[in-house]
Motif scaffolding. Structure first.
Motif, short mmCIF file in Angstrom:
data_model
loop_
_atom_site.label_atom_id
_atom_site.label_comp_id
_atom_site.label_asym_id
_atom_site.label_seq_id
_atom_site.Cartn_x
_atom_site.Cartn_y
_atom_site.Cartn_z
N GLN A 195 30.77 24.99 8.73
CA GLN A 195 30.46 25.13 7.32
C GLN A 195 30.29 26.59 6.94
OE1 GLN A 195 27.05 22.70 6.52
NE2 GLN A 195 28.19 20.80 6.65
N ALA A 196 29.66 27.37 7.81
CA ALA A 196 29.47 28.79 7.53
C ALA A 196 30.82 29.49 7.35
CB ALA A 196 28.66 29.45 8.65
N VAL A 197 31.76 29.18 8.23
CA VAL A 197 33.09 29.80 8.13
C VAL A 197 33.78 29.37 6.84
CG1 VAL A 197 35.40 29.82 9.16
CG2 VAL A 197 33.39 30.13 10.60
N SER A 198 33.67 28.10 6.47
CA SER A 198 34.30 27.62 5.24
C SER A 198 33.73 28.34 4.01
CB SER A 198 34.08 26.11 5.08
OG SER A 198 34.71 25.41 6.10
N TRP A 199 32.42 28.47 3.95
CA TRP A 199 31.80 29.17 2.82
C TRP A 199 32.21 30.64 2.80
CZ3 TRP A 199 30.13 27.00 -1.35
CH2 TRP A 199 29.58 25.73 -1.34
N MET A 200 32.30 31.27 3.98
CA MET A 200 32.70 32.68 4.02
C MET A 200 34.15 32.85 3.57
SD MET A 200 30.38 34.82 4.47
CE MET A 200 31.44 36.24 4.58
N LEU A 207 29.90 33.10 -8.10
CA LEU A 207 30.47 32.18 -7.12
C LEU A 207 30.52 32.84 -5.74
CD1 LEU A 207 31.81 29.54 -6.29
CD2 LEU A 207 33.99 30.47 -7.09
N ARG A 208 30.90 34.12 -5.70
CA ARG A 208 30.96 34.84 -4.42
C ARG A 208 29.57 34.93 -3.79
NH1 ARG A 208 32.56 39.57 -6.02
NH2 ARG A 208 30.58 40.62 -5.70
N LEU A 209 28.57 35.26 -4.59
CA LEU A 209 27.20 35.34 -4.07
C LEU A 209 26.70 33.97 -3.63
CD1 LEU A 209 25.67 37.84 -6.64
CD2 LEU A 209 26.24 38.28 -4.25
N PHE A 210 27.01 32.94 -4.39
CA PHE A 210 26.60 31.58 -4.03
C PHE A 210 27.24 31.18 -2.70
CE2 PHE A 210 27.18 26.97 -4.12
CZ PHE A 210 25.88 26.55 -4.34
N ALA A 211 28.54 31.45 -2.56
CA ALA A 211 29.24 31.10 -1.32
C ALA A 211 28.66 31.87 -0.13
CB ALA A 211 30.74 31.38 -1.46
N PHE A 212 28.33 33.14 -0.35
CA PHE A 212 27.75 33.92 0.74
C PHE A 212 26.38 33.36 1.14
CE2 PHE A 212 25.20 37.40 2.43
CZ PHE A 212 25.98 37.76 3.50
N ARG A 213 25.56 32.99 0.16
CA ARG A 213 24.24 32.41 0.48
C ARG A 213 24.41 31.09 1.23
NH1 ARG A 213 22.98 33.89 -4.87
NH2 ARG A 213 23.08 31.71 -5.48
N GLN A 214 25.37 30.27 0.81
CA GLN A 214 25.62 29.01 1.51
C GLN A 214 26.08 29.27 2.94
OE1 GLN A 214 24.99 25.86 0.34
NE2 GLN A 214 24.04 26.93 -1.35
N ALA A 215 26.93 30.27 3.12
CA ALA A 215 27.40 30.62 4.48
C ALA A 215 26.23 31.08 5.34
CB ALA A 215 28.46 31.72 4.40
N SER A 216 25.35 31.89 4.76
CA SER A 216 24.19 32.37 5.50
C SER A 216 23.28 31.21 5.90
CB SER A 216 23.40 33.37 4.66
OG SER A 216 24.20 34.47 4.35
N LEU A 275 35.61 31.02 1.31
CA LEU A 275 35.54 30.95 -0.14
C LEU A 275 35.05 32.27 -0.72
CD1 LEU A 275 35.72 29.45 -2.82
CD2 LEU A 275 33.41 28.57 -2.39
N ALA A 276 34.02 32.86 -0.12
CA ALA A 276 33.50 34.14 -0.61
C ALA A 276 34.59 35.21 -0.55
CB ALA A 276 32.29 34.57 0.21
N GLN A 277 35.39 35.23 0.52
CA GLN A 277 36.45 36.23 0.66
C GLN A 277 37.57 36.00 -0.35
OE1 GLN A 277 37.40 35.67 4.77
NE2 GLN A 277 35.90 37.18 5.47
N ILE A 278 37.93 34.73 -0.57
CA ILE A 278 38.99 34.42 -1.54
C ILE A 278 38.55 34.82 -2.94
CG2 ILE A 278 40.20 32.51 -2.66
CD1 ILE A 278 40.24 31.15 0.14
N VAL A 279 37.32 34.50 -3.29
CA VAL A 279 36.83 34.88 -4.62
C VAL A 279 36.78 36.39 -4.74
CG1 VAL A 279 34.85 34.77 -6.17
CG2 VAL A 279 35.56 32.74 -4.96
N ASP A 280 36.41 37.08 -3.67
CA ASP A 280 36.37 38.54 -3.69
C ASP A 280 37.76 39.11 -3.95
OD1 ASP A 280 34.91 40.95 -3.44
OD2 ASP A 280 35.73 41.23 -1.43
#
Length: 178
Positions: free
Chosen positions: A126-131, A107-116, A133-138
């Protein structure tokens, strides 16, 4: 402690003078100092109102900047470039994997790819929202992993039983009207 000095907002007449001076070729930093207006505010207003300096080239209206173009839908992108179908299929596989077998790392990798991707497509919100999520999952990943999977063993057994039952029932058997 020092207090910021408050400068009065420019009047409509002052903005008209600033616009005329800007169009004549005077630079934004010079005008900002001359009229006591923050340079960023001046530049923002010039961009919003479409001011063009006399020495600036006329922008091409054939290709607006990316942030003004409407977003491209998935279907439009696939129609423009059929090679994206492979990418689309892989992304669909990622989403299905996250749905049925969620894993914090994936999920963290998916969120990071979506942010990128969102950042590359000029979609900063959208990039900030995905990032986020990546930070929360981390931060929560170890706790989520320790709490276990969303599907229990009994859920898998029940699904296998229902699948076998569906295979055993004859197709021409009428449904039970309960």
């Amino acid at each position: 402690m020092t207090h910021a000095t408050h400068t009065p907002r420019p009047t409509a007449e002052t903005w008209a003078l600033i616009r005329d001076d800007y169009r004549s070729g005077i630079t934004a930093p010079v005008l900002a100092e001359r009229y006591g207006v923050p340079e960023r505010t001046l530049r923002r207003r010039a961009a919003l109102e479409g001011w063009r300096r006399a020495d600036a080239p006329t922008p091409s209206l054939a290709t607006p900047p990316a942030w003004l173009r409407p977003p491209v839908s998935r279907e439009e992108a696939l129609a423009r470039d059929p090679d994206l179908a492979e990418v689309d299929a892989a992304e669909g596989g990622d989403r299905i994997g996250l749905l049925f077998d969620p894993d914090p790392r994936h999920l963290r990798l998916f969120a990071f790819r979506q942010a990128s991707e969102a950042a590359a497509m000029d979609r900063p919100v959208q990039a900030v929202s995905w990032m986020r999520l990546a930070q929360i999952v981390d931060r929560c990943g170890d706790r989520i992993e320790a709490d276990g999977r969303p599907l229990r063993e009994v859920d898998h057994l029940r699904a296998a039983y229902l699948r076998r039952l569906g295979e055993l029932l004859p197709e021409d058997m009428p449904a039970d009207d309960a």
